[in-house]
Scaffold this active site. Structure first.
Site, PDB file in Angstrom:
ATOM      1  N   LEU A  72       0.860  -1.169   0.000  1.00 55.55           N
ATOM      2  CA  LEU A  72       0.000   0.000   0.000  1.00 55.55           C
ATOM      3  C   LEU A  72       0.901   1.224   0.000  1.00 55.55           C
ATOM      4  CD1 LEU A  72      -2.747  -0.867   2.685  1.00 55.55           C
ATOM      5  CD2 LEU A  72      -3.018  -0.879   0.190  1.00 55.55           C
ATOM      6  N   ASP A  73       0.476   2.309  -0.663  1.00 52.97           N
ATOM      7  CA  ASP A  73       1.240   3.545  -0.627  1.00 52.97           C
ATOM      8  C   ASP A  73       1.404   4.013   0.822  1.00 52.97           C
ATOM      9  OD1 ASP A  73       1.356   3.538  -3.364  1.00 52.97           O
ATOM     10  OD2 ASP A  73      -0.171   5.086  -3.647  1.00 52.97           O
ATOM     11  N   LYS A  74       2.447   4.785   1.044  1.00 47.62           N
ATOM     12  CA  LYS A  74       2.742   5.278   2.390  1.00 47.62           C
ATOM     13  C   LYS A  74       1.539   5.944   3.051  1.00 47.62           C
ATOM     14  CE  LYS A  74       5.693   8.625   4.810  1.00 47.62           C
ATOM     15  NZ  LYS A  74       6.797   9.607   4.664  1.00 47.62           N
TER      16      LYS A  74
ATOM     17  N   THR B 117      -1.647   5.712   2.202  1.00 46.53           N
ATOM     18  CA  THR B 117      -2.888   4.945   2.116  1.00 46.53           C
ATOM     19  C   THR B 117      -2.960   3.989   3.296  1.00 46.53           C
ATOM     20  OG1 THR B 117      -2.827   5.038  -0.302  1.00 46.53           O
ATOM     21  CG2 THR B 117      -4.252   3.373   0.691  1.00 46.53           C
TER      22      THR B 117
ATOM     23  N   HIS C 162       0.042   4.092  -7.907  1.00 42.50           N
ATOM     24  CA  HIS C 162      -0.795   5.298  -7.771  1.00 42.50           C
ATOM     25  C   HIS C 162      -2.018   5.267  -8.684  1.00 42.50           C
ATOM     26  CE1 HIS C 162       2.930   7.810  -6.294  1.00 42.50           C
ATOM     27  NE2 HIS C 162       2.632   6.792  -5.506  1.00 42.50           N
TER      28      HIS C 162
END
Length: 345
Positions: A141-143, A145, A252
């Site tokens: 997961l993105d930082k 998110t 993204h």
């Protein structure tokens, strides 16, 4: 130097490439050395010549020639007690094969350029719960998110879960607050994505650029991407609560796709800056007032077939604090929406 060894492949070590198995057993071996040892017949499986990419199976015997001793591994940094408590408190569910956590926003999944030393992968020693090995991330997961993140407790389970993600038999539903109200209220975004390098020395700030589906094949580096979306609720025309399903899993993807539609995710400074069109009667991705400036994107649920039992598992993660406050401010309630709006008749 070690002597000649004959090693039996364990029951939980099959279904993987020989070179990867060797690197885990003998960290001093690099890919070039493995290829040479296979090419000269010094590494064999069941007495036969093999290639580095050969898949090994439980019960097979691997002949390993004398190898130089491995350099002592550097001491692992000691986890702070507060970090260990934080990541353990994030555990949503676990059994003897899998651990699921509700990743907090702001915590990277892994280390990397500009990510710092504190990340989920570095905190996995606190999630061993009596096992000899640390659990392994099987997706990211993105930082910024938050939400459900799976870790496998054995190599065998990690491989099977990774295969499930590649085969798209898992299903992830994200919740987001987005600017404006997408029209139609349920649809699919099919813009391709191509990476634009960042301006930092190490490529920091890289950004995904949307490419029209008709131009993806003619655009170097572009990859096809698909996102399903559904509007669950809204506040006038200013902001809406959207469910998002990443049919593909590009970097993204959800953030870039929603911004391309003119409905950037609230708090997304990268894709919803002040110059970004905002079809919710404004520009950029900030609502102002009491609404947090943090990213409002949350991996709400994941469904997957358990790699050992075969049972279909669905896990749901509560909203992070800043999103829960926004939902309360806007009068949105989790009780008023379906778990999977895409299955509604």
């Amino acid at each position: 130097m070690s002597g000649v060894q004959t090693i039996r492949v364990g029951d939980d070590e099959g279904e993987q490439r020989l070179d990867r198995w060797l690197k885990k057993r003998f960290p001093q071996l690099n890919q070039i050395a493995i290829e040479k040892l296979c090419r000269t017949g010094q590494i064999r499986v069941d007495a036969g010549r093999v290639k580095p990419a050969t898949r090994i199976e439980p019960g097979q015997e691997v002949r390993v020639p004398p190898l130089p001793d491995a350099a002592p591994a550097p001491a692992a940094p000691r986890l702070r007690e507060s970090d260990a408590e934080m990541i353990q408190a994030a555990v949503l569910w676990r059994d003897e094969h899998i651990i699921a956590i509700n990743k907090p926003p702001g915590l990277p999944s892994q280390g990397g350029s500009g990510q710092g030393e504190r990340h989920v992968d570095g905190l996995t020693p606190a999630l061993m719960f009596g096992y000899k090995e640390k659990p392994k991330l099987v997706h990211r997961l993105d930082k910024d998110t938050s939400g459900v993140l799976l870790l496998a407790r054995t190599d065998r389970v990690a491989r099977r879960l990774s295969e499930a993600f590649r085969a798209r038999t898992t299903r992830k539903i994200y919740w987001a607050a987005v600017a404006g109200v997408p029209s139609p209220k349920m649809g699919t975004v099919r813009f391709g994505l191509v990476k634009a390098p960042g301006h930092g020395r190490g490529g920091e700030g890289e950004k995904m650029i949307c490419v029209h589906p008709a131009k993806v094949d003619q655009t170097e580096g572009a990859k096809r991407a698909t996102t399903d979306y559904a509007v669950l609720d809204s506040l006038g025309t200013r902001v809406s609560w959207a469910a998002l399903v990443p049919v593909t899993g590009r970097t993204h993807q959800l953030r870039a796709h929603m911004a391309e539609l003119g409905h950037p995710i609230i708090g997304d400074g990268k894709y919803g800056g002040s110059g970004q069109e905002n079809l919710g009667d404004g520009w950029g991705a900030q609502l102002g007032g009491e609404i947090s400036r943090k990213l409002h994107l949350h991996a709400r649920s994941i469904s997957f077939d358990h790699p050992i039992t075969g049972k279909r598992i669905t896990l749901t993660a509560p909203l992070p604090e800043h999103m829960a406050r926004t939902w309360k401010t806007l009068g949105w309630s989790e009780r008023d929406v379906p778990a999977d709006p895409f299955e509604e008749e």
